[in-house]
Design an enzyme around this catalytic site. Structure first.
Site, PDB file in Angstrom:
ATOM      1  N   LEU A 187      10.793   9.058  -4.593  1.00  0.00           N
ATOM      2  CA  LEU A 187       9.505   9.615  -4.185  1.00  0.00           C
ATOM      3  C   LEU A 187       8.398   8.572  -4.099  1.00  0.00           C
ATOM      4  O   LEU A 187       7.224   8.922  -3.957  1.00  0.00           O
ATOM      5  CB  LEU A 187       9.100  10.746  -5.141  1.00  0.00           C
ATOM      6  CG  LEU A 187      10.081  11.917  -5.203  1.00  0.00           C
ATOM      7  CD1 LEU A 187       9.591  12.986  -6.164  1.00  0.00           C
ATOM      8  CD2 LEU A 187      10.313  12.512  -3.824  1.00  0.00           C
ATOM      9  N   CYS A 188       8.759   7.291  -4.201  1.00  0.00           N
ATOM     10  CA  CYS A 188       7.767   6.223  -4.043  1.00  0.00           C
ATOM     11  C   CYS A 188       7.452   6.005  -2.561  1.00  0.00           C
ATOM     12  O   CYS A 188       8.319   6.154  -1.697  1.00  0.00           O
ATOM     13  CB  CYS A 188       8.293   4.914  -4.636  1.00  0.00           C
ATOM     14  SG  CYS A 188       8.090   4.787  -6.420  1.00  0.00           S
ATOM     15  N   HIS A 189       6.204   5.624  -2.290  1.00  0.00           N
ATOM     16  CA  HIS A 189       5.804   5.310  -0.922  1.00  0.00           C
ATOM     17  C   HIS A 189       6.256   3.894  -0.548  1.00  0.00           C
ATOM     18  O   HIS A 189       6.406   3.027  -1.415  1.00  0.00           O
ATOM     19  CB  HIS A 189       4.287   5.418  -0.771  1.00  0.00           C
ATOM     20  CG  HIS A 189       3.767   6.803  -0.967  1.00  0.00           C
ATOM     21  ND1 HIS A 189       3.518   7.335  -2.211  1.00  0.00           N
ATOM     22  CD2 HIS A 189       3.454   7.774  -0.069  1.00  0.00           C
ATOM     23  CE1 HIS A 189       3.071   8.572  -2.079  1.00  0.00           C
ATOM     24  NE2 HIS A 189       3.021   8.865  -0.795  1.00  0.00           N
ATOM     25  N   MET A 225       4.993   0.935  -9.880  1.00  0.00           N
ATOM     26  CA  MET A 225       6.452   1.001  -9.814  1.00  0.00           C
ATOM     27  C   MET A 225       7.040  -0.285  -9.242  1.00  0.00           C
ATOM     28  O   MET A 225       8.144  -0.700  -9.627  1.00  0.00           O
ATOM     29  CB  MET A 225       6.896   2.206  -8.980  1.00  0.00           C
ATOM     30  CG  MET A 225       6.587   3.551  -9.623  1.00  0.00           C
ATOM     31  SD  MET A 225       7.199   3.687 -11.314  1.00  0.00           S
ATOM     32  CE  MET A 225       8.946   3.380 -11.089  1.00  0.00           C
ATOM     33  N   GLU A 226       6.339  -0.928  -8.337  1.00  0.00           N
ATOM     34  CA  GLU A 226       6.817  -2.194  -7.781  1.00  0.00           C
ATOM     35  C   GLU A 226       6.878  -3.270  -8.862  1.00  0.00           C
ATOM     36  O   GLU A 226       7.851  -4.041  -8.926  1.00  0.00           O
ATOM     37  CB  GLU A 226       5.906  -2.629  -6.628  1.00  0.00           C
ATOM     38  CG  GLU A 226       6.134  -1.896  -5.317  1.00  0.00           C
ATOM     39  CD  GLU A 226       5.710  -0.439  -5.356  1.00  0.00           C
ATOM     40  OE1 GLU A 226       6.181   0.329  -4.498  1.00  0.00           O
ATOM     41  OE2 GLU A 226       4.901  -0.063  -6.235  1.00  0.00           O
ATOM     42  N   ASP A 240      23.631  -9.955 -15.643  1.00  0.00           N
ATOM     43  CA  ASP A 240      24.783 -10.237 -14.781  1.00  0.00           C
ATOM     44  C   ASP A 240      25.169 -11.712 -14.831  1.00  0.00           C
ATOM     45  O   ASP A 240      26.362 -12.046 -14.856  1.00  0.00           O
ATOM     46  CB  ASP A 240      24.457  -9.833 -13.343  1.00  0.00           C
ATOM     47  CG  ASP A 240      25.579 -10.166 -12.386  1.00  0.00           C
ATOM     48  OD1 ASP A 240      26.674  -9.574 -12.524  1.00  0.00           O
ATOM     49  OD2 ASP A 240      25.386 -11.039 -11.511  1.00  0.00           O
TER      50      ASP A 240
END
EC number: 4.6.1.17
Length: 270
Positions: A187-189, A225-226, A240
């Site tokens: 739901l992020c733009h 969020m970014e 990793d």
């Protein structure tokens, strides 16, 4: 002659009179001790509490449905609930103290949900419409920590890991992760980022890698969020790159440290 005739008629009718009495008496005794009959009696009582009368012994066709207790039956509600309509519905159909408390709790849930911009009035997920917002300068800073342990920490410090430069690869991965946020978080733009910074620092105090990520843009929605995706992907990349040396590596403390811009203004954890 008449007396004899009366006696004969009485004797002929006696079995017909006595037999139902005997059956009723026997049935009553058996009913009191037959668990199946007791269950039926309990069912009849429950049916009476719901419908206002016991089922008719002549079958369901003779039941008087006009006397149903409508207050016991409520209409089915849609799975997608409009909370405001539900509150008004419960207010109109309930009046007891317990029901009032339930309505108040229901209203609180609806109020809390109205604060979640990604949740619609019916509880469904939605992408927020930001078209009416003004463009503004927005920034966000996030961080996380990757705990390596002493042996792996020494290998990373000496750049001796088999896959190569751990910190260099993780830095590029974090920047790329920030640019892919809208593809990873549903739901992020899709934001036109103007800057992304990811820094990784070895911390000898707890044999960890401290990761810091910053994102910025000029737009209608924030970049929190970014920034958090940047440090998360960088942390996963460190894992990793080092997992061949140890599986006992943990990624912790992923969090937003501060943000600026937008209608809500500035915020800082400190």
């Amino acid at each position: 002659m008449i007396s004899t005739l009366r006696r004969a008629v009485f004797l002929r009718r006696f079995p017909a009179v006595v037999s139902p009495i005997k059956r009723a008496f026997s049935s009553r005794i058996d009913d009191e001790f037959d668990p199946q009959i007791m269950n039926i009696n309990e069912l009849n009582q429950e049916m009476q509490s719901i419908f206002g009368q016991e089922p008719s012994p002549d079958g369901p066709g003779t039941m008087d449905f006009s006397e149903l207790k409508s207050s016991k039956i409520e209409p089915l509600r849609s799975k997608n609930i409009d909370f405001r309509q539900q509150i008004e519905y419960h207010k109109s159909t309930h009046s007891s103290k317990n029901d009032s408390q339930a309505i108040e709790q229901y209203a609180k849930v609806a109020s809390d949900m109205s604060k979640l911009t990604h949740v619609g009035i019916a509880g469904e997920a939605q992408m927020v419409d930001v078209s009416s917002k003004d463009n503004s300068k927005r920034t966000a800073l996030a961080c996380c920590k990757v705990i390596l342990g002493k042996r792996v920490f020494d290998l990373v410090l000496a750049n001796q890991m088999g896959k190569g430069d751990v910190l260099g690869v993780a830095k590029i991965a974090g920047i790329n992760g920030a640019k892919q946020t809208s593809s990873l978080i549903p739901l992020c733009h899709n934001i036109a980022l103007t800057h992304v910074r990811v820094d990784l620092r070895l911390n000898p105090e707890d044999f960890s890698v401290d990761i810091e990520g910053e994102a910025s843009c000029t737009g209608k929605t924030g970049v929190e969020m970014e920034a958090m995706t940047a440090v998360s992907v960088a942390g996963l990349t460190v894992y990793d790159m080092c997992k061949a040396a140890s599986k006992d590596i943990s990624i912790t403390d992923v969090r937003l440290e501060r943000k600026t811009g937008g209608k809500s203004g500035s915020w800082s954890r400190l």
